[in-house]
Structures are given as structure tokens and as C-alpha cells.
Enzyme design. Structure first.
Site, PDB file in Angstrom:
ATOM      1  N   GLU A   1     -37.580 -41.757 -13.358  1.00 34.81           N
ATOM      2  CA  GLU A   1     -37.424 -40.481 -14.058  1.00 34.81           C
ATOM      3  C   GLU A   1     -38.627 -39.605 -13.710  1.00 34.81           C
ATOM      4  O   GLU A   1     -39.765 -40.067 -13.775  1.00 34.81           O
ATOM      5  CB  GLU A   1     -37.397 -40.776 -15.568  1.00 34.81           C
ATOM      6  CG  GLU A   1     -37.339 -39.554 -16.462  1.00 34.81           C
ATOM      7  CD  GLU A   1     -37.425 -39.929 -17.954  1.00 34.81           C
ATOM      8  OE1 GLU A   1     -37.446 -41.139 -18.286  1.00 34.81           O
ATOM      9  OE2 GLU A   1     -37.484 -38.997 -18.769  1.00 34.81           O
TER      10      GLU A   1
ATOM     11  N   PRO B   1     -29.947 -29.454 -15.041  1.00 38.82           N
ATOM     12  CA  PRO B   1     -29.728 -28.029 -15.271  1.00 38.82           C
ATOM     13  C   PRO B   1     -30.990 -27.162 -15.208  1.00 38.82           C
ATOM     14  O   PRO B   1     -32.053 -27.572 -15.672  1.00 38.82           O
ATOM     15  CB  PRO B   1     -29.112 -27.983 -16.673  1.00 38.82           C
ATOM     16  CG  PRO B   1     -29.427 -29.295 -17.288  1.00 38.82           C
ATOM     17  CD  PRO B   1     -29.528 -30.276 -16.174  1.00 38.82           C
TER      18      PRO B   1
END
Ligand code: DQA
Length: 143
Positions: free
Chosen positions: A97, A9
Site C-alpha cells: 500500500e 480516485p
């Protein structure tokens, strides 16, 4: 070899979003740079961004079916999405990540990552270079 790059997001707002933390490069620019590197390395790239947790979980499951590795910046979900963590744990493909900012030098809540334990490794604090470094590292690992 196919690598899926998943962005969480608010990363669609890169370029104008809090430039002190995230710099002035847009997600489209990061994507273009990764596509160039993928072509150089001879791998296919699937690049997506979503503001929705469910879309990201679907994308992780799709990546496992169609791809060989995942690079993920889960953005705010990093810090609390057990659903994304469980999806990464469920699939049998390595994930890296990535964070643009140094999540360990900001608010205390950003230092916790619920996805880190189920990732192969991670890169943070290096800005957009973290994405291309992750691509090189993941391709090396898979080869
Ligand atoms: C981020 C760091 C997160 O804490 C934050 O919620 C983001 C971006 C980064 O790339 O630095 O949205 O993942």
C-alpha cells in the site's frame, strides 16, 4: 516478473491537485519513473488509474491472474472500501500500500486503512519516492 501498479480516485489529477499534500509531480511522471526503474530491475510493469471502485477490484483480480505482485494507492477508497480490501484478501499475490501524503498527520479518518491488514506492508508520506521504493521492496521480496 510482472508488477501491477493500481491508482485510485483523483490520482489522475496529481500535479494540480492539492500540491501542499501531493506535490507537483503528475501521475504520468510517476509512471515514467516507475517504468524506468522496472526496466533497470528487469521486471514488467502494468500501470493503471481509475476513479471507479469496480475497475480497481477488476484490476486486482487481473493482477492475480497475470502478475506476481501489486502496488496500490487506493486513494480515498483506502479508508472505506471493503470491496477493495476483500479483493486483495482473495488473491494470492503480495500487495504493498502506498500513499503520497502522510495519512497519519492529516484528518483522523485518513489514519484508518481497511486495506492495510491484507497488505504485505506500506509506505506513506514520502511522495512519489514511495512508489519507486515500493517497487524495489516488492521485487526484492518476490526474488
Ligand atoms: C492518498 C491519501 C488519501 O487519504 C487520499 O484520499 C488520496 C491520496 C495519498 O496518496 O496520500 O486521494 O492516498
Amino acid at each position: 516478473m510482472k508488477i501491477h501498479v493500481l491508482n485510485g480516485p483523483n490520482l489522475n489529477l496529481l500535479g494540480s491537485r492539492e500540491p501542499d499534500h501531493y506535490g507537483d509531480r503528475t501521475l504520468a511522471e510517476i509512471r515514467a519513473e516507475m517504468e524506468g526503474l522496472a526496466a533497470e530491475l528487469g521486471v514488467d510493469l502494468h500501470f493503471m488509474q481509475s476513479n471507479s471502485e469496480g475497475d480497481l477490484i477488476d484490476a486486482i483480480q487481473d493482477a492475480a491472474e497475470e502478475g506476481d505482485g501489486i502496488i496500490i494507492n487506493p486513494a480515498a477508497y483506502t479508508h472505506y472500501s471493503i470491496g477493495i480490501r476483500d479483493a486483495l484478501a482473495a488473491v494470492d499475490v503480495p500487495a504493498l500500500e502506498v500513499h503520497l501524503s502522510n495519512v497519519h498527520a492529516r484528518e483522523a479518518f485518513r489514519a484508518d486503512s481497511v486495506v492495510a491488514p491484507v497488505c504485505l506492508g506500506g509506505i506513506w508520506g514520502l511522495g512519489p519516492a514511495g512508489y519507486t521504493l515500493a517497487l524495489r521492496a516488492l521485487v526484492d521480496f518476490l526474488r
